[in-house]
Design a protein around this motif. Structure first.
Motif, mmCIF file in Angstrom:
data_model
loop_
_atom_site.group_PDB
_atom_site.id
_atom_site.type_symbol
_atom_site.label_atom_id
_atom_site.label_comp_id
_atom_site.label_asym_id
_atom_site.label_seq_id
_atom_site.Cartn_x
_atom_site.Cartn_y
_atom_site.Cartn_z
ATOM 1 N N ASN A 137 -2.247 65.869 -25.191
ATOM 2 C CA ASN A 137 -3.356 65.582 -26.189
ATOM 3 C C ASN A 137 -2.916 66.206 -27.583
ATOM 4 O OD1 ASN A 137 -6.055 64.980 -26.936
ATOM 5 N ND2 ASN A 137 -6.429 67.163 -26.978
ATOM 6 N N TRP A 138 -2.080 67.268 -27.848
ATOM 7 C CA TRP A 138 -1.562 67.620 -29.368
ATOM 8 C C TRP A 138 -0.704 66.897 -29.950
ATOM 9 C CZ3 TRP A 138 2.816 68.891 -31.531
ATOM 10 C CH2 TRP A 138 2.936 69.526 -32.734
ATOM 11 N N LEU A 139 0.274 66.206 -29.149
ATOM 12 C CA LEU A 139 1.154 65.259 -29.591
ATOM 13 C C LEU A 139 0.482 63.989 -29.934
ATOM 14 C CD1 LEU A 139 3.949 65.394 -26.782
ATOM 15 C CD2 LEU A 139 4.250 66.270 -28.860
ATOM 16 N N ILE A 140 -0.384 63.495 -29.380
ATOM 17 C CA ILE A 140 -1.340 62.387 -29.881
ATOM 18 C C ILE A 140 -1.942 62.405 -31.345
ATOM 19 C CG2 ILE A 140 -3.342 60.936 -29.326
ATOM 20 C CD1 ILE A 140 -2.418 61.251 -26.313
ATOM 21 N N HIS A 141 -2.683 63.510 -31.201
ATOM 22 C CA HIS A 141 -3.387 63.848 -32.649
ATOM 23 C C HIS A 141 -2.103 64.324 -33.512
ATOM 24 C CE1 HIS A 141 -6.807 64.414 -30.014
ATOM 25 N NE2 HIS A 141 -7.523 64.521 -31.070
ATOM 26 N N ALA A 142 -1.133 64.892 -33.312
ATOM 27 C CA ALA A 142 -0.129 65.152 -34.265
ATOM 28 C C ALA A 142 0.573 63.913 -34.755
ATOM 29 C CB ALA A 142 1.232 65.686 -33.605
ATOM 30 N N ALA A 167 4.867 69.469 -42.730
ATOM 31 C CA ALA A 167 5.208 70.856 -42.869
ATOM 32 C C ALA A 167 4.075 71.533 -41.929
ATOM 33 C CB ALA A 167 4.949 71.340 -44.374
ATOM 34 N N GLU A 168 3.014 70.991 -41.792
ATOM 35 C CA GLU A 168 1.839 71.446 -40.785
ATOM 36 C C GLU A 168 2.393 71.607 -39.332
ATOM 37 O OE1 GLU A 168 -1.622 69.678 -41.768
ATOM 38 O OE2 GLU A 168 -1.840 70.601 -43.662
ATOM 39 N N LEU A 169 3.006 70.463 -38.923
ATOM 40 C CA LEU A 169 3.443 70.175 -37.568
ATOM 41 C C LEU A 169 4.670 71.172 -37.324
ATOM 42 C CD1 LEU A 169 3.037 66.335 -37.060
ATOM 43 C CD2 LEU A 169 1.599 68.138 -36.382
ATOM 44 N N ILE A 170 5.640 71.201 -38.372
ATOM 45 C CA ILE A 170 6.626 72.064 -38.329
ATOM 46 C C ILE A 170 6.177 73.481 -37.746
ATOM 47 C CG2 ILE A 170 8.543 73.273 -39.415
ATOM 48 C CD1 ILE A 170 9.081 70.524 -40.747
ATOM 49 N N LEU A 171 5.262 73.963 -38.595
ATOM 50 C CA LEU A 171 4.795 75.335 -38.518
ATOM 51 C C LEU A 171 3.973 75.713 -37.190
ATOM 52 C CD1 LEU A 171 4.095 78.028 -39.684
ATOM 53 C CD2 LEU A 171 1.953 77.243 -40.754
ATOM 54 N N GLU A 172 3.297 74.649 -36.544
ATOM 55 C CA GLU A 172 2.750 74.659 -35.183
ATOM 56 C C GLU A 172 3.790 74.670 -34.300
ATOM 57 O OE1 GLU A 172 -1.172 72.880 -34.466
ATOM 58 O OE2 GLU A 172 -0.603 71.408 -36.184
ATOM 59 N N LEU A 173 4.903 73.871 -34.252
ATOM 60 C CA LEU A 173 6.073 73.873 -33.352
ATOM 61 C C LEU A 173 6.773 75.212 -33.540
ATOM 62 C CD1 LEU A 173 7.362 70.346 -34.050
ATOM 63 C CD2 LEU A 173 6.109 71.009 -31.829
ATOM 64 N N PRO A 182 -5.511 71.698 -29.791
ATOM 65 C CA PRO A 182 -4.847 72.908 -29.503
ATOM 66 C C PRO A 182 -3.610 72.857 -29.058
ATOM 67 C CG PRO A 182 -6.758 72.649 -28.171
ATOM 68 C CD PRO A 182 -6.698 71.567 -28.998
ATOM 69 N N LEU A 183 -2.654 73.735 -29.280
ATOM 70 C CA LEU A 183 -1.364 73.749 -28.371
ATOM 71 C C LEU A 183 -1.539 74.399 -27.052
ATOM 72 C CD1 LEU A 183 0.839 74.591 -31.227
ATOM 73 C CD2 LEU A 183 1.088 72.672 -29.998
ATOM 74 N N PRO A 184 -0.741 74.137 -26.231
ATOM 75 C CA PRO A 184 -0.906 74.853 -24.689
ATOM 76 C C PRO A 184 -0.805 76.133 -25.023
ATOM 77 C CG PRO A 184 0.658 72.907 -24.668
ATOM 78 C CD PRO A 184 0.360 73.258 -26.277
ATOM 79 N N ASP A 185 -1.574 76.790 -24.159
ATOM 80 C CA ASP A 185 -1.666 78.302 -24.227
ATOM 81 C C ASP A 185 -0.203 79.119 -23.364
ATOM 82 O OD1 ASP A 185 -4.014 78.537 -25.469
ATOM 83 O OD2 ASP A 185 -4.823 78.439 -23.441
ATOM 84 N N ALA A 186 0.045 78.225 -22.326
ATOM 85 C CA ALA A 186 1.210 78.715 -21.414
ATOM 86 C C ALA A 186 2.076 77.372 -21.234
ATOM 87 C CB ALA A 186 0.759 79.257 -20.162
ATOM 88 N N PRO A 187 2.942 76.925 -22.329
ATOM 89 C CA PRO A 187 4.022 75.804 -22.395
ATOM 90 C C PRO A 187 4.989 75.968 -21.240
ATOM 91 C CG PRO A 187 4.281 77.141 -24.197
ATOM 92 C CD PRO A 187 3.232 77.882 -23.590
ATOM 93 N N GLU A 221 4.666 59.939 -30.499
ATOM 94 C CA GLU A 221 3.816 58.960 -29.639
ATOM 95 C C GLU A 221 4.792 58.670 -28.473
ATOM 96 O OE1 GLU A 221 3.120 54.433 -30.026
ATOM 97 O OE2 GLU A 221 1.926 55.465 -31.578
ATOM 98 N N ALA A 222 6.020 58.762 -28.423
ATOM 99 C CA ALA A 222 7.000 58.544 -27.415
ATOM 100 C C ALA A 222 6.696 59.833 -26.443
ATOM 101 C CB ALA A 222 8.497 58.207 -27.755
ATOM 102 N N ALA A 223 6.952 61.014 -27.116
ATOM 103 C CA ALA A 223 6.840 62.121 -26.360
ATOM 104 C C ALA A 223 5.466 62.322 -25.520
ATOM 105 C CB ALA A 223 6.863 63.290 -27.244
ATOM 106 N N ALA A 224 4.447 61.991 -26.264
ATOM 107 C CA ALA A 224 3.177 61.833 -25.614
ATOM 108 C C ALA A 224 3.041 61.057 -24.302
ATOM 109 C CB ALA A 224 1.954 61.407 -26.462
#
Length: 227
Positions: free
Chosen positions: A218-223, A158-164, A115-120, A205-208
């Motif tokens: 955690n989201w970045l790692i799974h991405a 495309a899926e990662l783009i949509l989530e971002l 899951p992405l952060p609720d309050a980034p 990976e570098a962002a994680a």
């Protein structure tokens, strides 16, 4: 009075506790039939990192105060998912210079969605913005490679783009009509596509490794693991 040897032992460097815990857990997982070979390799990398951070003496040996037991007193993590969670959690406590290694190991083990952060935070949103722009350029480059005969799959991108985009909301930038593609003269379309995907994976990976929020990390790692 303390002997000179005891004084050296007392004041000598100590192994990083977070790295030791991760190394011991990886070693305990080495007997797992599903991913034991990978965890054995990771344990060797982590124990080597413990020694590197501790430093070596003039004779090339690890200081006596840095010697550690490879056995994990807590037992194995029991699953790849648990190992990823441990890496994500202890990354905050590990030395800054060791975090790229921990991020890489977590990516090697990760699968599925997170899951992405609720309050980034602002830092998270800044990273998300940079990653979204990079993914736009990556998909453009993959389309160019496909036009030159490469077999590409942009679904994960495309899926990662949509989530971002969803994370950034109305602040999400739109994709530009075109991007500059630096195509080396000696690369085939297939090689160019592979390099683009690897570069994208490296960016997540570098962002994680630098992320301050554990849920975002955690989201970045799974991405990265999807790419």
């Amino acid at each position: 009075m303390l002997s000179s040897c005891a004084v050296v032992d007392f004041f000598g460097p100590r192994p990083d506790s977070a790295l030791v815990e991760l190394a011991q857990s990886a070693r305990a997982d080495a007997d797992d039939s599903n991913y034991g070979k990978l965890r054995l390799k990771q344990s060797e990398e982590l124990f080597a990192e413990v020694n590197r951070i501790c430093g070596v003496e003039e004779n090339g040996e690890v200081p006596q105060t840095c010697h550690i037991d490879e056995e994990d007193p807590a037992g194995p993590s029991t699953s790849a998912q648990a190992a990823v969670a441990q890496l994500v959690e202890l990354m905050d406590k590990a030395p800054q210079e060791s975090r790229p290694l921990l991020a890489r190991q977590a990516v090697q083990l990760a699968s599925g969605d997170a899951p992405l952060p609720d309050a980034p935070s602002e830092d998270t949103l800044t990273q998300a913005m940079e990653l979204l722009e990079f993914e736009y350029a990556t998909v453009y480059g993959l389309d160019v490679a496909e036009a030159h005969g490469a077999g590409v799959d942009t679904q994960a991108h495309a899926e990662l783009i949509l989530e971002l985009q969803n994370l950034l909301g109305e602040d999400a930038p739109v994709s530009s009509p075109a991007y500059f593609a630096d195509w080396p003269d000696d690369s085939s379309a297939e090689q160019f596509a592979e390099e683009l995907v690897q570069s994208s994976r490296n960016h997540f990976e570098a962002a994680a490794a630098t992320a301050k929020d554990s849920q975002w990390r955690n989201w970045l790692i799974h991405a990265a693991a999807k790419l």
